[in-house]
Design a protein around this motif. Sequence first.
Motif, short mmCIF file in Angstrom:
data_model
loop_
_atom_site.label_atom_id
_atom_site.label_comp_id
_atom_site.label_asym_id
_atom_site.label_seq_id
_atom_site.Cartn_x
_atom_site.Cartn_y
_atom_site.Cartn_z
N UNK A 1 0.82 -1.21 0.00
CA UNK A 1 0.00 0.00 0.00
C UNK A 1 0.85 1.26 0.00
N UNK A 2 0.20 2.36 -0.31
CA UNK A 2 0.83 3.68 -0.20
C UNK A 2 -0.12 4.56 0.58
N UNK A 3 0.40 5.24 1.59
CA UNK A 3 -0.47 6.07 2.43
C UNK A 3 0.01 7.51 2.41
N UNK A 4 -0.94 8.41 2.55
CA UNK A 4 -0.60 9.83 2.67
C UNK A 4 -1.63 10.49 3.57
N UNK A 5 -1.13 11.28 4.48
CA UNK A 5 -2.03 11.91 5.45
C UNK A 5 -2.30 13.35 5.04
N UNK A 6 -3.57 13.70 4.96
CA UNK A 6 -3.96 15.07 4.68
C UNK A 6 -4.25 15.73 6.03
N UNK A 7 -3.26 16.49 6.52
CA UNK A 7 -3.35 17.05 7.88
C UNK A 7 -4.50 18.05 7.99
N UNK A 8 -4.73 18.78 6.92
CA UNK A 8 -5.77 19.82 6.95
C UNK A 8 -7.16 19.22 7.19
N UNK B 1 -5.23 9.17 2.84
CA UNK B 1 -5.50 8.62 1.51
C UNK B 1 -4.64 7.37 1.36
N UNK B 2 -5.30 6.29 0.97
CA UNK B 2 -4.57 5.02 0.87
C UNK B 2 -4.80 4.39 -0.51
N UNK B 3 -3.71 3.94 -1.11
CA UNK B 3 -3.84 3.13 -2.33
C UNK B 3 -3.43 1.71 -1.97
N UNK B 4 -4.29 0.77 -2.32
CA UNK B 4 -4.06 -0.64 -1.97
C UNK B 4 -3.93 -1.47 -3.24
N UNK C 1 10.25 2.03 1.49
CA UNK C 1 9.90 2.93 0.40
C UNK C 1 9.87 4.35 0.93
N UNK C 2 10.33 5.26 0.11
CA UNK C 2 10.39 6.65 0.54
C UNK C 2 9.47 7.48 -0.33
N UNK C 3 8.84 8.44 0.27
CA UNK C 3 7.99 9.33 -0.48
C UNK C 3 8.10 10.72 0.10
N UNK C 4 7.66 11.68 -0.66
CA UNK C 4 7.64 13.03 -0.11
C UNK C 4 6.22 13.55 -0.17
N UNK C 5 5.83 14.16 0.89
CA UNK C 5 4.53 14.82 0.91
C UNK C 5 4.79 16.27 1.29
N UNK C 6 3.74 17.05 1.34
CA UNK C 6 3.91 18.47 1.71
C UNK C 6 4.51 18.58 3.11
N UNK C 7 4.32 17.51 3.90
CA UNK C 7 4.75 17.57 5.29
C UNK C 7 6.21 17.13 5.46
#
Lengths: 333, 419
Positions: A264-271, A276-279, B56-62
């Motif tokens: 998976x790939x995860x990203x947190x939208x702090x606002x 958001x997760x891609x599986x 795995x490495x990624x970049x986000x706004x944070x």
Amino acid sequence: MPLFSEVYGAYFRTVERILQSESITKREIDAIIREEAFRDSFLFLPQKLSPDSHESWGFLKSETDGNLSRITKNPPPQFVTTLQKRWLKSKLEDPKMRLFLSDNAHEQLEHALADVAPLCPADAFHCFDVYADGDCYESEDYRTAFRMLLHAVQGDEILRIRFVSGKGTEQEGNFLPLKLEYSRKNDKFRVFCCRIGRNGISGYGTINLGRIKGISQTGRHLRSEGLLEKWQKSRRCKEPVTVEVSAERNGIERFLMEFASFEKHTEWDAERNVCMVRLWYDTQDETELLIQLLGFGPVVEILGPPDFRRQAAERVAAQYALLDGFHEESKNL
Amino acid sequence: MGGFSELIKNFDKTRDYVREFFIYGFKVRGDFDGKSARTYDNEKRRVESWLGDYLHYGTSERGKQVAITVDSSRIATNPLYRAYASCSFTDNDIRLHFLLLDLLSDGQTHSIRSLTEGLADAYGAVFEEQTVRGKLREYAAMGILIAEKNGKTIGYRLTSETPHSLFGRFEGLADAVKFFSCLPEFGFVGHTLLQAAGMKNDCFLMKHNYIVHTLEDVILRQLTDAIAEQQLVCLSYIGKKKIPLEITGVPLKIHVSARTGRRYLILYDPHYHRLTSYRADFIRSIKTCGRCENYGEYAAMLRRNEDKCFGVSFGNRREGADCCKFHMTIRADKEREPYILERLHREKRSGTVECTGDGLYTFTADVFDPNELMHWVKTYIGRIVSIEGASEETSRFVQDIERMQAMYNGRGEEDAAVQ
């Protein structure tokens, strides 16, 4: 009797392998470090092994030919620790152990481990959500099929298998078993295999061991290397499922724990305080995944792919239509 | 990064980092509360060293985020076992290990004095007798050596059992170890046996494989020992609210979810006289506080109540309080959709399923906490005709469906507003 001990550690394993040979080259040592130790171990281990370093453990000495020889007389001896024996003893109580061991071997091993206690009491663990229709490990036919498949996996052997498919129809054919898969949730084994036709591999499939009605050897073999990976690749979804997980009801942690076994790939939208997760998933498991996602209710929204979202929307619409039948009292509470 | 070591003394801190990288994968350096940048960098580097292929490495706004990502249904060995292979040790530990074992390779019994002298004579390794004695005792406790008393002196010899001899004597055992080493609950121990025999799992894959929970096995070892010895324990626990708690109680069982891999300690709480569950991954440490004299009584209490616990919740009740009779009716076409009924039957746990109308099937269970069923209930979305016996949960279910209808089909919000 610790689980976390240097005796089971990567550095001890590395040294043990190095000391197997009376004489060894630096290149061979590097290869062993690469295989047994960690990525950064090259920064720490060489000076511990080099006879010329002041940090040396002193296990090796330099030879005139440039090689290194061990100071010990024998290769490091092997041993089985009490922890390992106790672990084996606790596994003897698992009915699946008899898939591997004959009754006689089981009894003998029990006797050999008579002086150690199991690692934990037999009923210390209770798996509360295992499906009730697990495989019957007591069945002699099941055990025979299991052992035959296991040997075939190891020996690249083609077997003749008669089984009932998921759709309830009986099928028979020649199959090359690639790997056995176990699911604790289902408490079932299945085997990934290639179907062998007149002209070689004619397809891939999965057979549940509990559905096998007959199995026999064909005496034919086929190299299986790379076949499973090829098939797995073909079953991987073309596009990952994208979901938005809200923090409501501790949703993010619950979701990520439950889907920890997925790529998976995860990203947190702090606002917005959402994740958001891609599986990525196996297309054979699409319905199971859909059900699993719906279990989270409004905490998880399936955003795509469109067809996946459509399936969720259809189920939700069907349920929404059924709400009329719910007791008014509960609806209005 | 001076002083960095890829080996560690204890698991606690590392367990947290591996877990954060593995479970969340979106956290950036600043999210690791209360930890210095140096600590973060060291822990990250350590995890990179152990599990490089899976990072795995990624970049986000944070900022830069690190994730351990792996499809665990396709791996032969749990990569997190590598964390267990990182226990630190002293130079003396490793010297004594290989040199003493070399002296003991002859299979004979040796006294402490002869071994101490042997170390100096054979390898020029000078150790105090007390140091050698300590290591010999440690290895005897681990079962690597066998201690034998001869008059007033204790002698040590090497255990004769090896992984190869075991696997050779018992046909099928090596394959069994390959299989069981993949399973949770101390699978790492099986993995060490395979490693010692130079073997790898080349036959099995695991579906629904929650590999991250292997990191709790150090805690589970202590808990299962306490259960076996019927000990009272004191837990240091940091739950969801991140408040450190000290909990004293009687450990009775570990409940495991095959669906999520989570483990929970079921504990009898003598203060409130009730059964409670605690997540194993939130337990920081365990201390035993002496044998519990009434252990059998509490174990019997668990046995009496276990079938009313759908998962891990015993509700907020003391024993004997009412539990709720929960009913869920779904519709399914027995002829065309037999798999729905099969699913209901195999997932019902302690509940019952009966046909209650034309194409209607009712699941019934006595449970302490109906809320615990609701996640499972929602997996039947699209078929649920009614829910009874849990008004609060039913009300929330209705609201959830209305919200989901708005979410997926853009309707329902108005209806909800009208109510």
